[in-house]
Design an enzyme around this catalytic site. Structure first.
Site, mmCIF file in Angstrom:
data_model
loop_
_atom_site.group_PDB
_atom_site.id
_atom_site.type_symbol
_atom_site.label_atom_id
_atom_site.label_comp_id
_atom_site.label_asym_id
_atom_site.label_seq_id
_atom_site.Cartn_x
_atom_site.Cartn_y
_atom_site.Cartn_z
ATOM 1 N N LYS A 56 -26.779 -97.659 67.844
ATOM 2 C CA LYS A 56 -25.657 -96.930 68.434
ATOM 3 C C LYS A 56 -25.974 -96.538 69.881
ATOM 4 O O LYS A 56 -25.098 -96.573 70.751
ATOM 5 C CB LYS A 56 -25.326 -95.681 67.611
ATOM 6 C CG LYS A 56 -24.675 -95.975 66.268
ATOM 7 C CD LYS A 56 -23.343 -96.705 66.406
ATOM 8 C CE LYS A 56 -22.250 -95.814 66.959
ATOM 9 N NZ LYS A 56 -20.930 -96.518 66.988
ATOM 10 N N THR A 74 -22.328 -91.263 67.932
ATOM 11 C CA THR A 74 -22.946 -90.274 67.058
ATOM 12 C C THR A 74 -23.903 -89.368 67.819
ATOM 13 O O THR A 74 -24.452 -89.758 68.866
ATOM 14 C CB THR A 74 -23.717 -90.985 65.929
ATOM 15 O OG1 THR A 74 -24.465 -90.036 65.166
ATOM 16 C CG2 THR A 74 -24.702 -91.997 66.499
ATOM 17 N N ASP A 75 -24.148 -88.172 67.279
ATOM 18 C CA ASP A 75 -25.157 -87.287 67.859
ATOM 19 C C ASP A 75 -26.577 -87.791 67.623
ATOM 20 O O ASP A 75 -27.522 -87.354 68.293
ATOM 21 C CB ASP A 75 -25.007 -85.862 67.315
ATOM 22 C CG ASP A 75 -25.109 -85.755 65.794
ATOM 23 O OD1 ASP A 75 -25.293 -86.792 65.113
ATOM 24 O OD2 ASP A 75 -24.993 -84.629 65.280
ATOM 25 N N GLU A 76 -26.750 -88.724 66.698
ATOM 26 C CA GLU A 76 -28.099 -89.172 66.355
ATOM 27 C C GLU A 76 -28.786 -89.927 67.481
ATOM 28 O O GLU A 76 -30.005 -90.099 67.471
ATOM 29 C CB GLU A 76 -28.065 -90.013 65.075
ATOM 30 C CG GLU A 76 -27.580 -89.214 63.881
ATOM 31 C CD GLU A 76 -27.816 -89.918 62.551
ATOM 32 O OE1 GLU A 76 -28.853 -90.601 62.409
ATOM 33 O OE2 GLU A 76 -26.968 -89.778 61.660
ATOM 34 N N TYR A 130 -30.473 -97.295 62.864
ATOM 35 C CA TYR A 130 -29.054 -96.979 63.050
ATOM 36 C C TYR A 130 -28.821 -96.334 64.409
ATOM 37 O O TYR A 130 -28.005 -96.801 65.217
ATOM 38 C CB TYR A 130 -28.549 -96.043 61.948
ATOM 39 C CG TYR A 130 -27.270 -95.328 62.311
ATOM 40 C CD1 TYR A 130 -26.111 -96.049 62.603
ATOM 41 C CD2 TYR A 130 -27.220 -93.942 62.402
ATOM 42 C CE1 TYR A 130 -24.938 -95.402 62.967
ATOM 43 C CE2 TYR A 130 -26.054 -93.287 62.761
ATOM 44 C CZ TYR A 130 -24.915 -94.020 63.044
ATOM 45 O OH TYR A 130 -23.760 -93.374 63.407
#
Length: 359
Positions: free
Chosen positions: A162, A132-134, A158
């Site tokens: 990741k 993810t970009d997060e 989260y």
């Protein structure tokens, strides 16, 4: 044959359906079938002999090892993850278990399997990790978009889990020579997305006559990527990506959350008209803790190296998505179980109105 984890979830099921539509190569699909995993997502391939579904947990090392030894896949595409930020705030332990420990178990099984392959099979084997970009943190309004060399700065349980899994995947390539590739995608939307995420939540709440809860001032910016485009990008990475590399996958569609909600309301006013506008249901609620302000992806590397770029604009993709939910109310009803309703009440029921209001 390829081995897919989390292939009954939102992105995973879209990938499996797209894979079987584009190729004749079989898929072994391992999914735990938690609240967000749904075999109805795969209904159209239920009788397809090329699709082998196994209900199980990626944390089950014996099961994962047995499946690899039995089916001998040429690639692993790893989608399985806990993915909802709000749920990670309420219960981070499950995210550590699945995203960190589960990825570790999968990497260990892949490493053992890879070691037993002959030279030709090793040369063709790939492990694609979908992230993810997060993991990159939050951007200010004038900041340049994230690139593959942006430093990691996760701000939620989260994104932290990741990020940890991304680092493990990288380490297994550099330490053990496992031919891994990592993709970091922006916010996905499209068919089969569980209605805890912004777009399907707004659509389903709007049609049910419920409030459309928007966090804070609604000016949080995300880069929106149609799920079909994301799956096409993963196929390109699997086919021609360079082992050890990371590829950002973005939609080139930065939009504020409130603008997304207003767009959805406008489309629903057209496709499912009612008395008054769906905009009347918008309700601003207190923001969530640690809410990242802006994500933006620079996806030039994957376009330059692999020739991929999104086929859908936000305008075309969001209209397809709204129409899909209108046409699949039975699917929506099926996933909105008692547990789902409990979650919505837990996350939104106790929130006070936001301090700032936006017209």
């Amino acid at each position: 044959m390829i081995f897919v984890t989390g292939g009954a979830g939102f992105i995973g099921s879209n990938f499996v359906l797209g894979w079987l539509a584009e190729t004749d190569e079989p898929v072994v699909n391992l999914d735990k079938l938690t609240y967000a995993g749904n075999l109805d997502n795969l209904r159209q391939v239920r009788e397809d002999a090329r699709h082998v579904f196994v209900r199980g947990d990626i944390c089950d090392a014996a099961l994962v090892g047995r499946l690899l030894d039995t089916y001998k896949p040429r690639a692993i595409v790893h989608f399985a993850a806990e993915s909802h930020v709000d749920r990670s705030i309420h219960g981070p332990g499950e995210f550590v278990t699945t995203n960190v420990n589960g990825t570790f178990v999968l990497l260990e099984a892949a490493r053992a399997y890879y070691a037993g392959l002959d030279a030709n099979a090793k040369a063709n084997f790939r492990f694609v990790h979908v992230s993810t970009d997060e993991v990159y943190g939050s951007l200010e309004p004038g900041d340049a978009p994230f690139t593959e060399t942006t430093g990691y700065a996760p701000n939620s349980p989260y994104s932290a889990t990741k990020a940890a899994s991304d680092h493990m995947v990288r380490a297994y390539h550099h330490t053990y020579g496992l031919p891994t590739l990592t993709t970091n995608c922006s916010n996905n939307y499209g068919p089969f997305q569980f209605p805890e995420k912004l777009i399907p939540l707004m659509i389903t709440n709007a049609l049910a006559g419920k409030a459309l809860p928007v966090y804070g001032d609604g000016r949080q910016v995300r880069d929106w990527l149609y799920v079909g485009d994301h799956c096409a990008a993963i196929r390109r990475v699997l086919q021609d990506g360079r082992p050890g590399e990371t590829y950002n996958i973005g939609g080139w569609n930065e939009m504020g959350n409130i603008d997304v909600v207003h767009t959805l309301c406008n489309i629903l006013d057209e496709l499912a008209p009612k008395s008054g506008s769906y905009r009347d249901q918008v309700a601003f609620v207190a923001d969530r803790p640690g809410h990242d302000r802006r994500y933006a992806m620079d996806a030039r590397k994957i376009e330059r190296e692999l020739g991929w770029k999104p086929a859908e604009t936000f305008s075309s993709g969001i209209r397809k998505t709204v129409q899909w939910y209108l046409d699949h109310q039975d699917w929506v009803s099926g996933v909105q179980s008692g547990e789902y309703l409990k979650w919505v009440e837990k996350n939104y029921g106790a929130r006070n109105p936001a301090q700032e209001q936006v017209a």
